[in-house]
Design a protein around this motif. Sequence first.
Motif, PDB file in Angstrom:
ATOM      1  N   THR A   1       3.885  -0.540 -24.806  1.00  0.00           N
ATOM      2  CA  THR A   1       4.487  -1.565 -25.651  1.00  0.00           C
ATOM      3  C   THR A   1       3.598  -1.797 -26.873  1.00  0.00           C
ATOM      4  O   THR A   1       2.656  -1.048 -27.124  1.00  0.00           O
ATOM      5  N   SER A   2       3.877  -2.852 -27.624  1.00  0.00           N
ATOM      6  CA  SER A   2       3.213  -3.070 -28.900  1.00  0.00           C
ATOM      7  C   SER A   2       1.821  -3.683 -28.727  1.00  0.00           C
ATOM      8  O   SER A   2       1.653  -4.656 -27.989  1.00  0.00           O
TER       9      SER A   2
ATOM     10  N   LEU B   1       9.426  -1.992 -31.789  1.00  0.00           N
ATOM     11  CA  LEU B   1       8.504  -1.020 -31.201  1.00  0.00           C
ATOM     12  C   LEU B   1       9.186  -0.172 -30.136  1.00  0.00           C
ATOM     13  O   LEU B   1       8.849   1.004 -29.954  1.00  0.00           O
TER      14      LEU B   1
ATOM     15  N   SER C   1       7.075  -4.284 -21.868  1.00  0.00           N
ATOM     16  CA  SER C   1       7.100  -5.552 -22.609  1.00  0.00           C
ATOM     17  C   SER C   1       7.551  -6.701 -21.709  1.00  0.00           C
ATOM     18  O   SER C   1       6.948  -7.788 -21.718  1.00  0.00           O
TER      19      SER C   1
ATOM     20  N   ILE D   1       6.061  -2.795 -39.455  1.00  0.00           N
ATOM     21  CA  ILE D   1       6.840  -2.115 -38.421  1.00  0.00           C
ATOM     22  C   ILE D   1       7.973  -1.303 -39.056  1.00  0.00           C
ATOM     23  O   ILE D   1       8.245  -0.169 -38.653  1.00  0.00           O
TER      24      ILE D   1
ATOM     25  N   ASP E   1       9.905  -7.884 -33.077  1.00  0.00           N
ATOM     26  CA  ASP E   1       8.816  -6.925 -33.201  1.00  0.00           C
ATOM     27  C   ASP E   1       8.765  -6.006 -31.984  1.00  0.00           C
ATOM     28  O   ASP E   1       8.622  -4.787 -32.119  1.00  0.00           O
TER      29      ASP E   1
END
Length: 494
Positions: A265-266, A179, A210, A434, A175
Amino acid sequence: MASSERFLQYHEPGIVDILIIISFFTFLWIADKISTKLIRAGIIGPIIVGIIYGQPLADILHNGWQETFLYLGYIGLILIIFEGGLSARLDLLRANLFLSLCAAATGVILPICLSYLLLYLGFAYGAVETFIIGAALSATSLGTTFAVISGSSKSVDLAQTRVGAVLVSAAVIDDVTGLVMLSVIHDLGHLSGGSDVNLGWLIGRPIVASAAMAILTPLLSKFAFAPIFRRYIERRFALYDHLSNIVLMILVLCAFISVAAYAGTSVLFGSFLAGSFLTYLPSKTPEGPFVVLSKEEGERERDKSPTFVHTFEYYCLDAQKVVLEPLFFASIGFAIPFLDLWTGSAIWHGVVYTLLMLIGKFLVGIWIPIWALVEKPSRSQTTKTEANTVESASPTLENGEVQTGSIPNERNAIGATISPGVLLGLAMVARGEIGLLIVEIGYNNTDYVSQAGFLTAIWAILLNTILGPIGVGLLVKHKGEAIGKGAWGLIPKT
């Protein structure tokens, strides 16, 4: 007239609008129950209802309602992943981190490579277009993963199994990687338009953000926040039980997702870290306020407190399961161009690409038997005594050699990894939110993705998001108990 613009004028909704909303939520609930009962994949029903009620098909819901439900559904997605972080076994995540990295790398690289083989060499799509589509299909749906492992089986909690820990870690890494590629693709439009964009910073920022959050969160938890919380705060939490817990949970969740968003980041990665952070805070000793056998004990005993998982169940779980989670999967249905999919070339390209992308993620599961073989030599010394015992009791063959039974034992050990490996591969298949986000940004924000490529990607995302959970549900229905009792199943907490 000017003063009336400062507030929303209240008026009674029309009966047609009321009936539409009631029917929408009713069918969401019914579709979820039916798909859960039949195929152990409750997410499929809400996606279908979203397609029917949204713009892709009947367009029954007003556009403003669909936008609202999309936002509410995304809150549901954040809560799904936050719950996953709260219930995650951190000991299993740490113990299987390298295996998870191998699985995640396979799940990212293989779909992109297979995309170039089919789309670039076979269907003559552009090189950048192929990369964007491959990037969309390399991202595992983190929300779908958590929804599947939490709802597939009533007899075994997959989140507490070794294979479940590998799955969660690999899905989180996929994930975050998705991203990162999303950030790159988002600014490809600027690059194609001739804008001055720092490509190195563009790619590096989400990676650095991240990595920094992944490293700093456990360090700060262990050496700063946890000691302070355990020494000065947690005893006071027992006085207010759920109330103090939920206030801290809201503050921590908002802080993590805000830091994640502004760092580049996500937000979903931030919500998972928030849940993991809260899990680590309380004392783990028996006399700790949060060490309780049940929610009732935490509520009843004056010096005890319900855990954060108990508080999540108390305040959030019903709303998440009944309203927000179905809205999230319905919002995926809103985003699917259903009518445009039904042309001959779109179906042909889409179905072939779907099968290839299914294989690309399914092969991630091969790491389980490979890992079992790698671990075998390290355990050989500890089992030498057992082998000698078996050897002394084994029959002698005609040539004088002793039949030790090691080969059948190795075969049994490898055979025991088949079901967990298949489970890992199938659970990684779903793409979901996503993947849709990446390909839609590539299609709408850049000049690289054609309509044919967009529809091919949508076919693969949609079918993989449906087929993956169905496969997991059916496998867990027949093999879930065996997986839970095996070497890759439930591991007692130490």
